[in-house]
Design a protein around this motif. Structure first.
Motif, PDB file in Angstrom:
ATOM      1  N   ILE A   2     102.564 -17.290 -31.862  1.00  0.00           N
ATOM      2  CA  ILE A   2     101.398 -17.743 -31.095  1.00  0.00           C
ATOM      3  C   ILE A   2     100.143 -17.675 -31.952  1.00  0.00           C
ATOM      4  CG2 ILE A   2      99.919 -17.236 -29.120  1.00  0.00           C
ATOM      5  CD1 ILE A   2     102.375 -16.309 -27.627  1.00  0.00           C
ATOM      6  N   GLU A   3     100.039 -16.609 -32.752  1.00  0.00           N
ATOM      7  CA  GLU A   3      98.880 -16.456 -33.639  1.00  0.00           C
ATOM      8  C   GLU A   3      98.829 -17.595 -34.658  1.00  0.00           C
ATOM      9  OE1 GLU A   3      97.206 -13.385 -37.069  1.00  0.00           O
ATOM     10  OE2 GLU A   3      98.905 -12.817 -35.810  1.00  0.00           O
ATOM     11  N   VAL A   4      99.993 -17.985 -35.177  1.00  0.00           N
ATOM     12  CA  VAL A   4     100.080 -19.077 -36.143  1.00  0.00           C
ATOM     13  C   VAL A   4      99.613 -20.386 -35.507  1.00  0.00           C
ATOM     14  CG1 VAL A   4     101.664 -20.502 -37.502  1.00  0.00           C
ATOM     15  CG2 VAL A   4     101.927 -18.013 -37.492  1.00  0.00           C
ATOM     16  N   VAL A   6      97.669 -20.811 -32.797  1.00  0.00           N
ATOM     17  CA  VAL A   6      96.237 -20.756 -32.471  1.00  0.00           C
ATOM     18  C   VAL A   6      95.401 -20.955 -33.731  1.00  0.00           C
ATOM     19  CG1 VAL A   6      94.371 -19.286 -31.644  1.00  0.00           C
ATOM     20  CG2 VAL A   6      96.552 -19.329 -30.422  1.00  0.00           C
ATOM     21  N   SER A   7      95.804 -20.298 -34.823  1.00  0.00           N
ATOM     22  CA  SER A   7      95.068 -20.425 -36.089  1.00  0.00           C
ATOM     23  C   SER A   7      95.134 -21.855 -36.621  1.00  0.00           C
ATOM     24  CB  SER A   7      95.640 -19.453 -37.134  1.00  0.00           C
ATOM     25  OG  SER A   7      95.518 -18.116 -36.710  1.00  0.00           O
ATOM     26  N   SER A 138      96.875 -15.186 -46.625  1.00  0.00           N
ATOM     27  CA  SER A 138      98.044 -14.575 -45.977  1.00  0.00           C
ATOM     28  C   SER A 138      98.829 -13.679 -46.928  1.00  0.00           C
ATOM     29  CB  SER A 138      98.970 -15.666 -45.436  1.00  0.00           C
ATOM     30  OG  SER A 138      99.468 -16.474 -46.490  1.00  0.00           O
ATOM     31  N   ARG A 145     106.249 -19.475 -41.263  1.00  0.00           N
ATOM     32  CA  ARG A 145     104.878 -19.423 -40.759  1.00  0.00           C
ATOM     33  C   ARG A 145     104.029 -20.573 -41.306  1.00  0.00           C
ATOM     34  NH1 ARG A 145     103.118 -14.663 -38.570  1.00  0.00           N
ATOM     35  NH2 ARG A 145     101.002 -15.023 -39.350  1.00  0.00           N
ATOM     36  N   PHE A 149     102.206 -23.640 -39.102  1.00  0.00           N
ATOM     37  CA  PHE A 149     100.749 -23.577 -39.198  1.00  0.00           C
ATOM     38  C   PHE A 149     100.179 -24.945 -39.556  1.00  0.00           C
ATOM     39  CE2 PHE A 149      96.923 -23.101 -41.802  1.00  0.00           C
ATOM     40  CZ  PHE A 149      96.111 -22.389 -40.938  1.00  0.00           C
ATOM     41  N   CYS A 152     100.589 -27.618 -36.913  1.00  0.00           N
ATOM     42  CA  CYS A 152      99.551 -27.525 -35.879  1.00  0.00           C
ATOM     43  C   CYS A 152      98.222 -28.086 -36.366  1.00  0.00           C
ATOM     44  CB  CYS A 152      99.368 -26.058 -35.448  1.00  0.00           C
ATOM     45  SG  CYS A 152     100.743 -25.396 -34.509  1.00  0.00           S
TER      46      CYS A 152
END
Length: 209
Positions: A2-4, A6-7, A138, A145, A149, A152
Motif C-alpha cells: 500500500i505504501e508503494v 501511495v508513493s 530506497s 517494489r 511503484f 503507479c
C-alpha cells in the motif's frame, strides 16, 4: 505494498504538473479532435514513458554509454521537433470537430504522441534522474517494489493526462478559430525554442540538460 502504491501515485501527480511540448500538444489535439483523439495521443506518450523507464531501470549498459547514444539521437530528435514546431506555426487551424475518429486517425495520434517523446533525449535523462533517485533513496533494487511503484507513477500520469484531454474537449466549444490558431502558434514556438536549445547544447556544449 500500500505504501508503494501511495508513493507511486503521489510522485505521478507531482510529475504530471511538469509542462513541456507534449503537454501543449495534448491540449491542442484534444481541442481539435476531441477527447478520444487526446486519449490516443496520451497513450503514445504513455508507451514512450514505459520504454524509457524500462531502459533507465534495466539498460545499465546503454546508460553507461548515454553520451554516445544521446548525441545522434538528440540531433535527429531536435530536427524532428523543429519540423513539428514549424508545422504548427504555419498550419492554419479550422475547427472541424470529429467525435468518431477512424482507426487510422487514432493510430496517427498515438504515433504522434509516441514520436514526440521518443525523439526527445532529455526525456531519457529525466527518467534516469527519477529512477536513480528513487533507487538511491530506497537503498534497494527490489523488483517486487520497483515495478509496482513505477507502474503507479505512469498510470497516474496517464490518468491525469486523460483528465486534461477531457476538460480540453469540454471547453473546446468556447474556443474560436482565432484563439485556437494562437494556441497552435504558441505550442509551435515553444517546440521550436526547445529544439534549438537542444541543438545548441548538443553541438556547442556537448551536454543535454
Amino acid at each position: 505494498m500500500i505504501e508503494v502504491i501511495v508513493s507511486g501515485v503521489g510522485l505521478g501527480i507531482i510529475l504530471s504538473f511538469l509542462t513541456g511540448p507534449a503537454f501543449f500538444a495534448l491540449l491542442k489535439t484534444s481541442i481539435e479532435k476531441g477527447f478520444y483523439g487526446g486519449i490516443s495521443f496520451a497513450f503514445g506518450v504513455f508507451v514512450a514513458d514505459i520504454l524509457y523507464v524500462a531502459l533507465s531501470l534495466y539498460g545499465s549498459s546503454y546508460i553507461a554509454r548515454e553520451r554516445e547514444i544521446l548525441f545522434p539521437l538528440g540531433i535527429i530528435g531536435s530536427v524532428v521537433l523543429l519540423g513539428v514546431g514549424i508545422h504548427y506555426i504555419l498550419k492554419k487551424v479550422t475547427i472541424k470537430r470529429s467525435k468518431c475518429l477512424s482507426k487510422r486517425e487514432h493510430s496517427g495520434y498515438f504515433i504522434k504522441g509516441f514520436a514526440m517523446c521518443i525523439f526527445n533525449p532529455t526525456l531519457l535523462l529525466y527518467w534516469i534522474s527519477v529512477t536513480s533517485g528513487v533507487v538511491s533513496i530506497s537503498n534497494d533494487f527490489d523488483l517486487k517494489r520497483i515495478i509496482p511503484f513505477f507502474a503507479c507513477v505512469l498510470l497516474t500520469q496517464l490518468g491525469i493526462d486523460s483528465v486534461k484531454a477531457f476538460y480540453a474537449d469540454k471547453l473546446s466549444h468556447k474556443i474560436e478559430e482565432c484563439t485556437l490558431n494562437k494556441i497552435n502558434k504558441f505550442a509551435g514556438a515553444l517546440i521550436i525554442v526547445f529544439a534549438l536549445r537542444l541543438m545548441y547544447e548538443l553541438v556547442f556544449t556537448h551536454t543535454i540538460i
